[in-house]
Enzyme design. Structure first.
Site, PDB file in Angstrom:
ATOM      1  N   GLU A  39      28.438 -16.743  -0.682  1.00 54.21           N
ATOM      2  CA  GLU A  39      29.751 -16.301  -0.183  1.00 54.21           C
ATOM      3  C   GLU A  39      29.649 -16.302   1.335  1.00 54.21           C
ATOM      4  OE1 GLU A  39      32.354 -15.780  -1.926  1.00 54.21           O
ATOM      5  OE2 GLU A  39      31.575 -15.524  -3.942  1.00 54.21           O
TER       6      GLU A  39
ATOM      7  N   CYS B 138      35.733 -11.820   6.422  1.00 60.40           N
ATOM      8  CA  CYS B 138      35.552 -13.224   6.021  1.00 60.40           C
ATOM      9  C   CYS B 138      36.875 -13.844   5.622  1.00 60.40           C
ATOM     10  CB  CYS B 138      34.538 -13.331   4.889  1.00 60.40           C
ATOM     11  SG  CYS B 138      34.937 -12.290   3.479  1.00 60.40           S
TER      12      CYS B 138
HETATM   13  P1  NAD Z   1      24.152 -13.373   8.425  1.00 62.53           P
HETATM   14  O1  NAD Z   1      24.130 -14.684   7.749  1.00 62.53           O
HETATM   15  O2  NAD Z   1      23.665 -13.290   9.823  1.00 62.53           O
HETATM   16  O3  NAD Z   1      23.286 -12.288   7.631  1.00 62.53           O
HETATM   17  C1  NAD Z   1      23.569 -11.975   6.285  1.00 62.53           C
HETATM   18  C2  NAD Z   1      22.314 -11.429   5.631  1.00 62.53           C
HETATM   19  O4  NAD Z   1      21.350 -12.474   5.535  1.00 62.53           O
HETATM   20  C3  NAD Z   1      21.633 -10.287   6.382  1.00 62.53           C
HETATM   21  O5  NAD Z   1      21.200  -9.330   5.448  1.00 62.53           O
HETATM   22  C4  NAD Z   1      20.460 -10.976   7.056  1.00 62.53           C
HETATM   23  O6  NAD Z   1      19.380 -10.128   7.330  1.00 62.53           O
HETATM   24  C5  NAD Z   1      20.079 -11.997   6.003  1.00 62.53           C
HETATM   25  N1  NAD Z   1      19.292 -13.141   6.500  1.00 62.53           N
HETATM   26  C6  NAD Z   1      19.254 -13.651   7.757  1.00 62.53           C
HETATM   27  N2  NAD Z   1      18.439 -14.727   7.792  1.00 62.53           N
HETATM   28  C7  NAD Z   1      17.949 -14.889   6.546  1.00 62.53           C
HETATM   29  C8  NAD Z   1      17.055 -15.833   5.951  1.00 62.53           C
HETATM   30  N3  NAD Z   1      16.523 -16.834   6.654  1.00 62.53           N
HETATM   31  N4  NAD Z   1      16.809 -15.728   4.630  1.00 62.53           N
HETATM   32  C9  NAD Z   1      17.367 -14.738   3.895  1.00 62.53           C
HETATM   33  N5  NAD Z   1      18.205 -13.809   4.410  1.00 62.53           N
HETATM   34  C10 NAD Z   1      18.496 -13.889   5.721  1.00 62.53           C
HETATM   35  O7  NAD Z   1      25.651 -12.844   8.299  1.00 62.53           O
HETATM   36  P2  NAD Z   1      26.298 -11.534   8.937  1.00 62.53           P
HETATM   37  O8  NAD Z   1      26.443 -11.728  10.403  1.00 62.53           O
HETATM   38  O9  NAD Z   1      25.586 -10.340   8.441  1.00 62.53           O
HETATM   39  O10 NAD Z   1      27.741 -11.550   8.242  1.00 62.53           O
HETATM   40  C11 NAD Z   1      28.847 -12.208   8.779  1.00 62.53           C
HETATM   41  C12 NAD Z   1      29.156 -13.459   8.005  1.00 62.53           C
HETATM   42  O11 NAD Z   1      29.334 -13.117   6.629  1.00 62.53           O
HETATM   43  C13 NAD Z   1      30.449 -14.106   8.424  1.00 62.53           C
HETATM   44  O12 NAD Z   1      30.293 -15.499   8.464  1.00 62.53           O
HETATM   45  C14 NAD Z   1      31.415 -13.713   7.307  1.00 62.53           C
HETATM   46  O13 NAD Z   1      32.525 -14.572   7.158  1.00 62.53           O
HETATM   47  C15 NAD Z   1      30.521 -13.732   6.136  1.00 62.53           C
HETATM   48  N6  NAD Z   1      31.073 -12.962   5.021  1.00 62.53           N
HETATM   49  C16 NAD Z   1      31.491 -13.622   3.910  1.00 62.53           C
HETATM   50  C17 NAD Z   1      32.041 -12.923   2.860  1.00 62.53           C
HETATM   51  C18 NAD Z   1      32.502 -13.622   1.603  1.00 62.53           C
HETATM   52  O14 NAD Z   1      32.652 -12.952   0.589  1.00 62.53           O
HETATM   53  N7  NAD Z   1      32.701 -14.923   1.597  1.00 62.53           N
HETATM   54  C19 NAD Z   1      32.166 -11.533   2.936  1.00 62.53           C
HETATM   55  C20 NAD Z   1      31.738 -10.893   4.085  1.00 62.53           C
HETATM   56  C21 NAD Z   1      31.178 -11.627   5.121  1.00 62.53           C
END
Ligand code: NAD
Length: 492
Positions: free
Chosen positions: A236, A270
């Site tokens: 997502e 998002c």
């Molecule tokens: P992010 O991708 O930076 O981090 C998300 C999670 O992934 C965190 O817990 C982070 O620690 C972890 N992570 C980071 N690198 C990783 C790796 N290499 N392997 C595994 N895990 C790792 O995202 P964010 O800044 O926390 O969130 C914002 C983003 O989320 C925006 O793009 C937003 O649109 C999206 N979002 C999508 C939805 C949806 O349902 N489609 C909902 C909410 C947010």
């Protein structure tokens, strides 16, 4: 560097105060949590749908009674207003209740037609738990977003190891602690905290599936890590949702929807509205209404502020770049402008006349900004809205053509004459395509994401034409061929 730290702090983005200190879990610790979860998963599965539903309803009750406490943690770690924190908690509770109540109906045994050739068989399908699901969450809706995976995975009979964002570990800790109070017998829901490395370790810890919510860039890394062991993933990711406003729309309601859809949670949603395409007949009225409404949206940390700070400081530079590039490319700001972005807060910003190839139109901004573009007709609006690498949500304001335009938008979800309503309907699937990811949370589709389809045939009687035996003989083959020709080979 980060992997050598043994603890990290979550900070209040409005005050810079330390909210809490949490462990940076190592790969070994993550693997140990998954091993514990395997035992817990077997116990959780043995409870059956009714036993799990009862316990999930118990947890739901705890969350409901202590919602204000959870809202305090969300407010402190994200900076969002209490009322917004409460809204996401209420929605998450409603989803938990729905998942608990409907898991048996959706995932329990269902009869299927055996077809003519196997008409002596009783055919059925049922969904068994996958085992241990790893849930990796973002910070922007630290309750609602991961709960869309956690509640559905638990209701489907799985144990969950949850890695919240490094910006909101306290929220994750609260959820796991209250679950343990409701279900003390086994660690069915566990917490691992840390940075990206901890999430990457979870991908490689032998889980049966990873449910990830976050940015498309991290989604790619997660897929690559999971590819090593063929671990399935649900992604997502981000969005660049569009709103279409037709000539017969209620312009005031559309402007209200655009401002709330674009600016609530300081635009860190998002499925937030980031682009608006408006029919030329109502364009001027729409821009005037948005200008008035957006101008009244006040950022701050006090209880009467409409929006809070930007939770992740690094996002401020992205928002600033999108605004300055849009202005440099000929766009105009009717609200806010070049100096909208401060060191914590972003003033609501509404941009018009922005070229379609500008970053403010093409990339996820994740700030309280909107671009508004005038279109000749709704075909142009649909074409422009769909010209995006993302495909998450969207909105249409129209009277006559609302449903038709909603169907034409290439997105996973669309609201007609409202914004983001689909997220609050537990029975509807939620998810996107393209850079917005794949797979679905919520609804029956969300439950099935966390189940393994199991097909069973039970022979009811010996058929005159037994196909699955060497004793079949040429006569049976000829009869079957004749039957198939009769059924499917006739000329039209
Ligand atoms: P992010 O991708 O930076 O981090 C998300 C999670 O992934 C965190 O817990 C982070 O620690 C972890 N992570 C980071 N690198 C990783 C790796 N290499 N392997 C595994 N895990 C790792 O995202 P964010 O800044 O926390 O969130 C914002 C983003 O989320 C925006 O793009 C937003 O649109 C999206 N979002 C999508 C939805 C949806 O349902 N489609 C909902 C909410 C947010």
């Amino acid at each position: 560097m980060q992997s050598k730290q043994t603890t990290f702090e979550s900070l209040n983005p409005a005050t810079d105060e330390v909210v809490g200190t949490h462990p940076v879990h190592t790969a070994e610790e993550v693997r140990a949590a998954v091993r514990r979860a395997e035992t817990a998963a077997a116990w959780w599965e043995s409870l059956g749908f009714a036993g799990r539903a009862e316990r999930l309803q118990r947890w739901k009750g705890t969350m409901t009674r202590r919602a204000a406490q959870l809202a305090d943690v969300v407010h402190a770690e994200t900076g969002k207003p209490h009322a917004d924190a409460m809204l996401e908690i209420i929605l998450a509770i409603d989803h938990t209740a729905w998942a608990a109540k409907n898991a048996k109906k959706v995932l329990g045994p269902h009869r299927r037609s055996p077809g003519l050739l196997m008409s002596n068989q009783a055919a059925s399908v049922e969904y068994h738990p996958l085992g241990v699901v790893g849930v990796i969450g973002p910070w922007n809706y630290p309750v609602f977003t991961p709960m869309g995976s956690i509640a559905y995975a638990l209701a489907a009979g799985n144990a969950v190891v949850f890695k919240p964002s490094e910006y909101t570990p306290g929220v994750g800790e609260w959820l796991v602690r209250t679950f343990a109070e409701a279900v003390p017998e086994q660690p069915v829901l566990q917490l691992v905290t840390g940075y990206g490395e901890t999430g990457a370790a979870l991908c490689r810890a032998g889980v049966a599936k990873i449910a990830f919510t976050g940015s498309p860039a991290t989604g790619r890394k997660i897929m690559a890590a999971c590819a090593e062991t063929l671990t399935p993933v649900l992604i997502e990711a981000g969005g660049k949702d569009a709103m279409l406003v037709d000539a017969d729309a209620d312009v005031d309601a559309a402007a209200d929807g655009a401002v709330w859809g674009g600016m609530s949670n300081a635009g860190q949603t998002c499925t937030g509205i980031e682009r608006v395409y408006v029919h030329e007949k109502v364009y001027d009225r729409f821009v005037a209404a948005v200008t008035e409404k957006a101008g009244a949206v006040r950022p701050g940390y006090d209880d009467s502020a409409a929006i809070g700070p930007i939770t992740m400081p690094a996002q401020l530079a992205i928002i600033r770049r999108h605004i300055t590039e849009a202005l440099a490319a000929g766009g105009r700001a009717v609200v806010g402008g070049a100096d909208s972005v401060g060191d914590k807060y972003v003033q609501p910003t509404v941009l018009v006349d922005v070229p379609e190839d500008a970053s403010a139109v093409r990339e996820e901004t994740f700030g309280p900004t909107l671009t508004i573009a005038k279109v000749r007709d709704m075909d142009e609006a649909v074409a422009k809205a769909n010209d995006s690498k993302y495909g998450l949500g969207g909105s249409v304001f129209a009277k006559a053509r609302g449903m038709e335009l909603a169907r034409k938008l290439r997105s996973g979800m669309t609201s007609v004459n409202s914004v983001i309503s689909f997220a609050g309907v537990p029975s509807l699937p939620f998810g996107g395509s393209g850079d917005s990811g794949f797979g679905r949370i919520h609804g029956p589709e969300g439950l099935r994401e966390f189940g393994r389809a199991k097909a069973i045939t039970r022979q009811r009687f010996t058929a005159p034409l037994t196909l699955t035996s060497f004793a079949r003989g040429a006569k049976v083959d000829a009869q079957v061929a004749k039957l198939i020709t009769l059924l499917h080979g006739r000329r039209r």
